[in-house]
Design a protein around this motif. Structure first.
Motif, PDB file in Angstrom:
ATOM      1  N   LEU A  99      51.822  -6.120 110.357  1.00  0.00           N
ATOM      2  CA  LEU A  99      51.517  -4.740 110.070  1.00  0.00           C
ATOM      3  C   LEU A  99      52.427  -3.844 110.997  1.00  0.00           C
ATOM      4  CD1 LEU A  99      47.429  -4.922 110.481  1.00  0.00           C
ATOM      5  CD2 LEU A  99      48.834  -4.458 108.197  1.00  0.00           C
ATOM      6  N   THR A 100      52.859  -2.947 110.260  1.00  0.00           N
ATOM      7  CA  THR A 100      53.758  -2.009 111.014  1.00  0.00           C
ATOM      8  C   THR A 100      53.362  -0.389 110.247  1.00  0.00           C
ATOM      9  OG1 THR A 100      55.484  -2.096 108.940  1.00  0.00           O
ATOM     10  CG2 THR A 100      55.516  -3.460 110.867  1.00  0.00           C
ATOM     11  N   ARG A 101      53.738   0.592 111.557  1.00  0.00           N
ATOM     12  CA  ARG A 101      53.042   1.703 111.101  1.00  0.00           C
ATOM     13  C   ARG A 101      54.181   2.481 111.928  1.00  0.00           C
ATOM     14  NH1 ARG A 101      47.755   5.242 111.799  1.00  0.00           N
ATOM     15  NH2 ARG A 101      48.633   7.249 111.487  1.00  0.00           N
ATOM     16  N   LYS A 102      55.148   3.632 111.235  1.00  0.00           N
ATOM     17  CA  LYS A 102      55.678   4.533 111.899  1.00  0.00           C
ATOM     18  C   LYS A 102      55.599   5.905 111.705  1.00  0.00           C
ATOM     19  CE  LYS A 102      60.516   5.251 113.623  1.00  0.00           C
ATOM     20  NZ  LYS A 102      60.319   5.379 115.259  1.00  0.00           N
ATOM     21  N   SER A 103      55.108   6.807 112.817  1.00  0.00           N
ATOM     22  CA  SER A 103      54.858   8.272 112.448  1.00  0.00           C
ATOM     23  C   SER A 103      56.306   8.861 112.421  1.00  0.00           C
ATOM     24  CB  SER A 103      54.145   8.838 113.100  1.00  0.00           C
ATOM     25  OG  SER A 103      52.777   8.052 112.866  1.00  0.00           O
ATOM     26  N   ASP A 104      56.719   9.552 111.364  1.00  0.00           N
ATOM     27  CA  ASP A 104      57.943  10.406 111.376  1.00  0.00           C
ATOM     28  C   ASP A 104      57.576  11.776 111.882  1.00  0.00           C
ATOM     29  OD1 ASP A 104      60.355  11.973 110.946  1.00  0.00           O
ATOM     30  OD2 ASP A 104      60.725  10.633 109.125  1.00  0.00           O
ATOM     31  N   LEU A 105      57.615  12.073 113.170  1.00  0.00           N
ATOM     32  CA  LEU A 105      57.325  13.352 113.683  1.00  0.00           C
ATOM     33  C   LEU A 105      58.331  14.361 113.237  1.00  0.00           C
ATOM     34  CD1 LEU A 105      56.528  12.114 117.453  1.00  0.00           C
ATOM     35  CD2 LEU A 105      55.064  12.146 115.303  1.00  0.00           C
ATOM     36  N   VAL A 106      59.670  14.020 112.981  1.00  0.00           N
ATOM     37  CA  VAL A 106      60.318  15.280 112.508  1.00  0.00           C
ATOM     38  C   VAL A 106      59.892  15.822 111.295  1.00  0.00           C
ATOM     39  CG1 VAL A 106      62.717  15.720 111.801  1.00  0.00           C
ATOM     40  CG2 VAL A 106      62.462  14.204 114.021  1.00  0.00           C
ATOM     41  N   ASP A 107      59.792  14.816 110.193  1.00  0.00           N
ATOM     42  CA  ASP A 107      58.986  15.369 108.933  1.00  0.00           C
ATOM     43  C   ASP A 107      57.761  16.145 109.137  1.00  0.00           C
ATOM     44  OD1 ASP A 107      61.477  14.409 107.688  1.00  0.00           O
ATOM     45  OD2 ASP A 107      60.346  12.675 106.629  1.00  0.00           O
ATOM     46  N   PHE A 108      56.771  15.564 109.965  1.00  0.00           N
ATOM     47  CA  PHE A 108      55.610  16.232 110.077  1.00  0.00           C
ATOM     48  C   PHE A 108      55.894  17.596 110.825  1.00  0.00           C
ATOM     49  CE2 PHE A 108      51.697  17.036 112.288  1.00  0.00           C
ATOM     50  CZ  PHE A 108      50.447  16.937 111.254  1.00  0.00           C
ATOM     51  N   SER A 109      56.874  17.716 111.672  1.00  0.00           N
ATOM     52  CA  SER A 109      56.877  19.098 112.481  1.00  0.00           C
ATOM     53  C   SER A 109      57.537  19.895 111.381  1.00  0.00           C
ATOM     54  CB  SER A 109      57.853  18.957 113.544  1.00  0.00           C
ATOM     55  OG  SER A 109      57.359  17.644 114.483  1.00  0.00           O
ATOM     56  N   ALA A 110      58.459  19.571 110.632  1.00  0.00           N
ATOM     57  CA  ALA A 110      59.011  20.423 109.287  1.00  0.00           C
ATOM     58  C   ALA A 110      57.918  20.690 108.404  1.00  0.00           C
ATOM     59  CB  ALA A 110      60.131  19.486 108.571  1.00  0.00           C
ATOM     60  N   ALA A 111      56.966  19.914 107.949  1.00  0.00           N
ATOM     61  CA  ALA A 111      55.595  20.206 107.069  1.00  0.00           C
ATOM     62  C   ALA A 111      54.859  21.382 107.971  1.00  0.00           C
ATOM     63  CB  ALA A 111      55.036  19.043 106.836  1.00  0.00           C
ATOM     64  N   ASP A 135      51.345  12.412 119.399  1.00  0.00           N
ATOM     65  CA  ASP A 135      51.377  11.248 120.433  1.00  0.00           C
ATOM     66  C   ASP A 135      51.712   9.853 119.596  1.00  0.00           C
ATOM     67  OD1 ASP A 135      51.454   9.229 122.308  1.00  0.00           O
ATOM     68  OD2 ASP A 135      49.655  10.133 123.527  1.00  0.00           O
ATOM     69  N   THR A 136      52.711   9.240 119.797  1.00  0.00           N
ATOM     70  CA  THR A 136      52.930   8.083 118.925  1.00  0.00           C
ATOM     71  C   THR A 136      52.434   6.700 119.467  1.00  0.00           C
ATOM     72  OG1 THR A 136      55.274   7.953 119.628  1.00  0.00           O
ATOM     73  CG2 THR A 136      54.744   8.752 117.532  1.00  0.00           C
ATOM     74  N   SER A 137      51.749   6.891 120.698  1.00  0.00           N
ATOM     75  CA  SER A 137      51.351   5.780 121.458  1.00  0.00           C
ATOM     76  C   SER A 137      49.750   5.643 121.339  1.00  0.00           C
ATOM     77  CB  SER A 137      51.537   6.102 122.938  1.00  0.00           C
ATOM     78  OG  SER A 137      50.950   7.183 123.712  1.00  0.00           O
ATOM     79  N   ARG A 138      49.096   6.714 120.756  1.00  0.00           N
ATOM     80  CA  ARG A 138      47.439   6.616 120.510  1.00  0.00           C
ATOM     81  C   ARG A 138      47.245   7.544 119.466  1.00  0.00           C
ATOM     82  NH1 ARG A 138      48.484   9.107 125.279  1.00  0.00           N
ATOM     83  NH2 ARG A 138      48.519   7.274 126.309  1.00  0.00           N
ATOM     84  N   PHE A 141      48.642   9.613 115.147  1.00  0.00           N
ATOM     85  CA  PHE A 141      50.108   9.201 115.023  1.00  0.00           C
ATOM     86  C   PHE A 141      50.341   7.986 115.751  1.00  0.00           C
ATOM     87  CE2 PHE A 141      49.452  13.691 114.579  1.00  0.00           C
ATOM     88  CZ  PHE A 141      50.117  13.943 113.043  1.00  0.00           C
ATOM     89  N   LYS A 142      49.750   7.111 115.760  1.00  0.00           N
ATOM     90  CA  LYS A 142      50.097   5.738 116.702  1.00  0.00           C
ATOM     91  C   LYS A 142      51.043   4.737 115.997  1.00  0.00           C
ATOM     92  CE  LYS A 142      48.263   1.759 119.105  1.00  0.00           C
ATOM     93  NZ  LYS A 142      46.934   1.154 119.480  1.00  0.00           N
ATOM     94  N   ASN A 143      52.174   4.871 116.386  1.00  0.00           N
ATOM     95  CA  ASN A 143      53.007   3.511 116.062  1.00  0.00           C
ATOM     96  C   ASN A 143      52.471   2.117 116.327  1.00  0.00           C
ATOM     97  OD1 ASN A 143      54.599   5.559 114.939  1.00  0.00           O
ATOM     98  ND2 ASN A 143      56.114   5.498 116.455  1.00  0.00           N
ATOM     99  N   TYR A 144      52.845   1.084 115.498  1.00  0.00           N
ATOM    100  CA  TYR A 144      52.433  -0.144 115.941  1.00  0.00           C
ATOM    101  C   TYR A 144      53.327  -1.271 114.952  1.00  0.00           C
ATOM    102  CZ  TYR A 144      48.924   0.313 112.061  1.00  0.00           C
ATOM    103  OH  TYR A 144      48.307   0.562 110.896  1.00  0.00           O
ATOM    104  N   HIS A 145      53.714  -2.449 115.608  1.00  0.00           N
ATOM    105  CA  HIS A 145      53.908  -3.434 114.963  1.00  0.00           C
ATOM    106  C   HIS A 145      53.438  -4.706 115.493  1.00  0.00           C
ATOM    107  CE1 HIS A 145      57.492  -5.797 112.843  1.00  0.00           C
ATOM    108  NE2 HIS A 145      57.242  -6.543 113.873  1.00  0.00           N
ATOM    109  N   LEU A 146      52.551  -5.436 114.635  1.00  0.00           N
ATOM    110  CA  LEU A 146      51.879  -6.503 115.196  1.00  0.00           C
ATOM    111  C   LEU A 146      51.695  -7.540 114.052  1.00  0.00           C
ATOM    112  CD1 LEU A 146      48.680  -6.405 113.708  1.00  0.00           C
ATOM    113  CD2 LEU A 146      48.656  -4.426 115.277  1.00  0.00           C
TER     114      LEU A 146
END
Length: 245
Positions: A99-111, A135-138, A141-146
């Motif tokens: 399972l992977t998840r990565k939040s694109d904060l640049v795109d979100f900020s632009a939106a 916050d991408t640690s919790r 918008f938390k990112n994970y790779h497990l």
């Protein structure tokens, strides 16, 4: 109360967890879910954990601790017709899922800047300093790779000393077992509860604070009985290696 065998037929692979799956743990969840569905008193101050104390199972005192007479769930075939245990028996094909998840904060900020995403207007005096921090640690918008393991098992079985009618009634609404249920893993297609005299001995195929048999075991630290989600109840126990599959 009578010796019973409970069988779960599965329609999807089941995810493996750190600790073994126990029959009384699943039954405790079903009992608590049933109690909560009928709760109407808004002033009821009972702890949720207290609702899991009245299971339709016999209890036994082992090593000074009261335990439910219910075994761990194991793939059908691991225990033979004369109670012989084959810890190396085939338990299904294993596969790894990621399972992977990565939040694109640049795109979100632009939106947000373009007005595509709107942030609620809140009185700054009523919110904390991190209210608008991405916050991408919790959190959202938390990112994970497990990674986790799936086992292709057709059916699981467990043994207990209990009331067959109540056990079947509580378990009949169980739809999934094991971790990652929200992804559809461990889907239950049918449940069968039948008398089985072997349960007089086989219910001990579970972690116990003290053992008098010669079964190969490993040391674990977990509560001696459900509810297993209360960590302060954890004690040293010996768990048969056969229940880890």
């Amino acid at each position: 109360m009578q010796p019973l065998r409970v069988t779960l037929r599965l329609g999807e692979p089941i995810a493996r967890g750190t600790f073994p799956l126990l029959l009384d743990g699943l039954l405790a969840w079903a009992v608590v879910d049933n109690e909560l569905s009928m709760a109407t008193d808004v002033n009821d101050t009972r702890l949720v954990s207290s609702l899991a104390t009245g299971l339709p199972l016999e209890t036994a005192v082992v090593g000074g601790h009261e335990v439910w007479c219910a075994s761990a769930w194991m793939p059908v075939g691991r225990v033979g017709p004369t109670c012989e245990i084959d810890p190396n028996s085939y338990s299904g094909i294993s596969q790894q899922r990621i399972l992977t998840r990565k939040s694109d904060l640049v795109d979100f900020s632009a939106a947000v800047a373009s007005g595509l995403v709107r942030i609620r207007t809140i009185d700054k005096d009523k919110i904390g300093p991190n209210a608008y921090v991405l916050d991408t640690s919790r959190g959202l918008f938390k990112n994970y790779h497990l990674s986790y393991t799936l086992k292709s098992v057709d059916a699981l079985e467990a043994w207990c000393i209990g009331d067959p009618h109540l056990i079947e009634e509580y378990l009949r609404d169980i739809e999934f077992v094991g971790p990652k249920r929200r992804l559809g893993h461990g889907m239950v297609t049918s449940i069968e509860v039948v008398p089985d005299e072997r349960a007089v001995d086989l219910w001990r195929l579970r972690p116990l604070p003290e053992r008098s048999d010669d079964i190969e075991c490993v040391a674990v630290r977990m509560p001696a009985r459900s509810p297993y989600w209360v960590p302060e109840n954890a004690v040293h126990q010996e768990a048969p290696t056969a229940i880890f599959w």
